[in-house]
Design a protein around this motif. Structure first.
Motif, PDB file in Angstrom:
ATOM      1  N   MET A 181       2.396 -47.221   3.349  1.00 23.57           N
ATOM      2  CA  MET A 181       3.051 -46.371   2.301  1.00 23.57           C
ATOM      3  C   MET A 181       2.536 -45.111   1.923  1.00 23.57           C
ATOM      4  SD  MET A 181       5.852 -46.476   0.760  1.00 23.57           S
ATOM      5  CE  MET A 181       6.482 -45.901  -0.666  1.00 23.57           C
ATOM      6  N   THR A 182       1.048 -45.183   1.783  1.00 21.30           N
ATOM      7  CA  THR A 182       0.394 -44.179   1.285  1.00 21.30           C
ATOM      8  C   THR A 182       0.382 -42.923   2.110  1.00 21.30           C
ATOM      9  OG1 THR A 182      -1.087 -45.444   0.285  1.00 21.30           O
ATOM     10  CG2 THR A 182      -1.932 -43.603   0.595  1.00 21.30           C
ATOM     11  N   LYS A 183       0.239 -43.331   3.645  1.00 20.27           N
ATOM     12  CA  LYS A 183       0.467 -42.080   4.654  1.00 20.27           C
ATOM     13  C   LYS A 183       1.728 -41.503   4.640  1.00 20.27           C
ATOM     14  CE  LYS A 183      -2.498 -44.582   7.857  1.00 20.27           C
ATOM     15  NZ  LYS A 183      -2.602 -45.188   9.279  1.00 20.27           N
ATOM     16  N   PHE A 184       3.095 -42.180   4.230  1.00 13.30           N
ATOM     17  CA  PHE A 184       4.118 -41.556   4.177  1.00 13.30           C
ATOM     18  C   PHE A 184       4.084 -40.593   3.127  1.00 13.30           C
ATOM     19  CE2 PHE A 184       8.504 -41.631   2.464  1.00 13.30           C
ATOM     20  CZ  PHE A 184       9.227 -41.301   3.528  1.00 13.30           C
ATOM     21  N   ILE A 185       3.443 -41.179   1.785  1.00 12.78           N
ATOM     22  CA  ILE A 185       3.678 -40.124   0.821  1.00 12.78           C
ATOM     23  C   ILE A 185       2.810 -38.832   1.188  1.00 12.78           C
ATOM     24  CG2 ILE A 185       2.920 -39.786  -1.474  1.00 12.78           C
ATOM     25  CD1 ILE A 185       3.514 -42.894  -1.991  1.00 12.78           C
ATOM     26  N   ILE A 186       1.574 -39.098   1.768  1.00 13.66           N
ATOM     27  CA  ILE A 186       0.825 -37.858   1.986  1.00 13.66           C
ATOM     28  C   ILE A 186       1.377 -37.027   2.948  1.00 13.66           C
ATOM     29  CG2 ILE A 186      -1.359 -37.326   3.014  1.00 13.66           C
ATOM     30  CD1 ILE A 186      -2.614 -39.796   1.830  1.00 13.66           C
ATOM     31  N   ILE A 187       1.977 -37.650   4.110  1.00 14.40           N
ATOM     32  CA  ILE A 187       2.672 -36.679   4.912  1.00 14.40           C
ATOM     33  C   ILE A 187       3.803 -35.853   4.427  1.00 14.40           C
ATOM     34  CG2 ILE A 187       4.156 -36.822   7.181  1.00 14.40           C
ATOM     35  CD1 ILE A 187       2.259 -39.029   8.080  1.00 14.40           C
ATOM     36  N   VAL A 202       4.315 -35.030   1.219  1.00 12.57           N
ATOM     37  CA  VAL A 202       3.816 -34.020   0.256  1.00 12.57           C
ATOM     38  C   VAL A 202       3.248 -32.885   1.401  1.00 12.57           C
ATOM     39  CG1 VAL A 202       1.761 -33.329  -1.044  1.00 12.57           C
ATOM     40  CG2 VAL A 202       3.215 -35.603  -1.655  1.00 12.57           C
ATOM     41  N   LEU A 203       2.608 -33.012   2.338  1.00 11.19           N
ATOM     42  CA  LEU A 203       2.110 -32.050   3.312  1.00 11.19           C
ATOM     43  C   LEU A 203       3.316 -31.273   3.820  1.00 11.19           C
ATOM     44  CD1 LEU A 203      -0.856 -33.554   4.875  1.00 11.19           C
ATOM     45  CD2 LEU A 203      -0.989 -31.850   3.324  1.00 11.19           C
ATOM     46  N   ILE A 204       4.363 -31.927   4.374  1.00 13.53           N
ATOM     47  CA  ILE A 204       5.651 -31.378   4.659  1.00 13.53           C
ATOM     48  C   ILE A 204       6.298 -30.283   3.646  1.00 13.53           C
ATOM     49  CG2 ILE A 204       7.779 -31.485   5.566  1.00 13.53           C
ATOM     50  CD1 ILE A 204       6.542 -34.082   7.129  1.00 13.53           C
ATOM     51  N   ILE A 205       6.382 -30.819   2.598  1.00  8.07           N
ATOM     52  CA  ILE A 205       6.854 -30.175   1.386  1.00  8.07           C
ATOM     53  C   ILE A 205       5.993 -28.809   1.019  1.00  8.07           C
ATOM     54  CG2 ILE A 205       7.461 -30.152  -1.291  1.00  8.07           C
ATOM     55  CD1 ILE A 205       8.131 -33.223  -0.769  1.00  8.07           C
ATOM     56  N   GLY A 255       7.170 -24.724   1.417  1.00  9.24           N
ATOM     57  CA  GLY A 255       7.107 -23.954   0.492  1.00  9.24           C
ATOM     58  C   GLY A 255       6.371 -22.846   0.785  1.00  9.24           C
ATOM     59  N   PHE A 256       5.305 -22.976   1.585  1.00 10.37           N
ATOM     60  CA  PHE A 256       4.431 -21.763   1.963  1.00 10.37           C
ATOM     61  C   PHE A 256       5.446 -20.852   2.905  1.00 10.37           C
ATOM     62  CE2 PHE A 256       2.050 -20.390   5.794  1.00 10.37           C
ATOM     63  CZ  PHE A 256       1.298 -19.311   5.073  1.00 10.37           C
ATOM     64  N   LEU A 257       6.010 -21.492   4.072  1.00  8.56           N
ATOM     65  CA  LEU A 257       6.874 -20.713   4.821  1.00  8.56           C
ATOM     66  C   LEU A 257       7.942 -20.030   3.969  1.00  8.56           C
ATOM     67  CD1 LEU A 257       7.675 -23.169   7.885  1.00  8.56           C
ATOM     68  CD2 LEU A 257       6.015 -21.201   7.643  1.00  8.56           C
ATOM     69  N   TYR A 258       8.459 -20.636   2.940  1.00  9.52           N
ATOM     70  CA  TYR A 258       9.594 -19.967   2.390  1.00  9.52           C
ATOM     71  C   TYR A 258       9.037 -18.776   1.777  1.00  9.52           C
ATOM     72  CZ  TYR A 258      13.212 -19.228  -1.354  1.00  9.52           C
ATOM     73  OH  TYR A 258      14.365 -18.784  -1.940  1.00  9.52           O
ATOM     74  N   TRP A 259       7.942 -18.841   0.644  1.00  9.89           N
ATOM     75  CA  TRP A 259       7.355 -17.853  -0.128  1.00  9.89           C
ATOM     76  C   TRP A 259       6.798 -16.659   0.742  1.00  9.89           C
ATOM     77  CZ3 TRP A 259       7.478 -22.487  -2.873  1.00  9.89           C
ATOM     78  CH2 TRP A 259       8.687 -22.336  -4.118  1.00  9.89           C
ATOM     79  N   ALA A 260       6.091 -17.084   1.795  1.00  8.74           N
ATOM     80  CA  ALA A 260       5.019 -16.318   2.521  1.00  8.74           C
ATOM     81  C   ALA A 260       5.993 -15.377   3.659  1.00  8.74           C
ATOM     82  CB  ALA A 260       4.023 -16.865   3.378  1.00  8.74           C
ATOM     83  N   TYR A 261       6.916 -16.072   4.021  1.00 11.96           N
ATOM     84  CA  TYR A 261       7.655 -15.139   5.212  1.00 11.96           C
ATOM     85  C   TYR A 261       9.230 -14.760   4.660  1.00 11.96           C
ATOM     86  CZ  TYR A 261       4.299 -16.660   8.484  1.00 11.96           C
ATOM     87  OH  TYR A 261       3.067 -17.017   9.113  1.00 11.96           O
ATOM     88  N   LEU A 262       9.539 -15.244   3.551  1.00 11.59           N
ATOM     89  CA  LEU A 262      10.850 -14.772   3.289  1.00 11.59           C
ATOM     90  C   LEU A 262      11.124 -13.097   3.092  1.00 11.59           C
ATOM     91  CD1 LEU A 262      13.708 -15.807   2.306  1.00 11.59           C
ATOM     92  CD2 LEU A 262      12.877 -15.831  -0.063  1.00 11.59           C
ATOM     93  N   PRO A 263      10.074 -12.385   2.627  1.00  9.52           N
ATOM     94  CA  PRO A 263       9.980 -11.115   2.375  1.00  9.52           C
ATOM     95  C   PRO A 263      10.424 -10.503   3.849  1.00  9.52           C
ATOM     96  CG  PRO A 263       8.337 -11.758   0.974  1.00  9.52           C
ATOM     97  CD  PRO A 263       8.827 -12.883   1.681  1.00  9.52           C
TER      98      PRO A 263
END
Length: 71
Positions: free
Chosen positions: A1-7, A9-12, A16-24
């Motif tokens: 269960m802990t692995k699922f939560i960590i994965i 969070v990393l995907i989210i 978010g990084f892709l959205y804000w870094a590459y959107l412009p």
């Protein structure tokens, strides 16, 4: 269960990084967006491990259309 939560969070965080870094960049020119998305991380990795020439070639590939439009 802990692995699922960590994965999850990393995907989210990555999404978010892709959205804000590459959107412009996407808004500037959607046709070249895929070149940027593919070329930047690969170029950074190659430059980091010492393949500077390949990094420069990828950089030229990623901005080739921009240079052709300017000329």
């Amino acid at each position: 269960m802990t692995k699922f939560i960590i994965i999850s969070v990393l995907i989210i965080l990555f999404g978010g990084f892709l959205y804000w870094a590459y959107l412009p960049d996407y808004r500037r020119n959607p046709k070249e967006f895929w070149r940027t998305l593919i070329g930047m991380p690969i170029g950074m990795i190659l430059g980091g491990i010492g393949f500077r020439d390949l990094n420069e070639q990828i950089k030229k590939w990623a901005v080739a259309e921009k240079n052709e439009k300017e000329n």
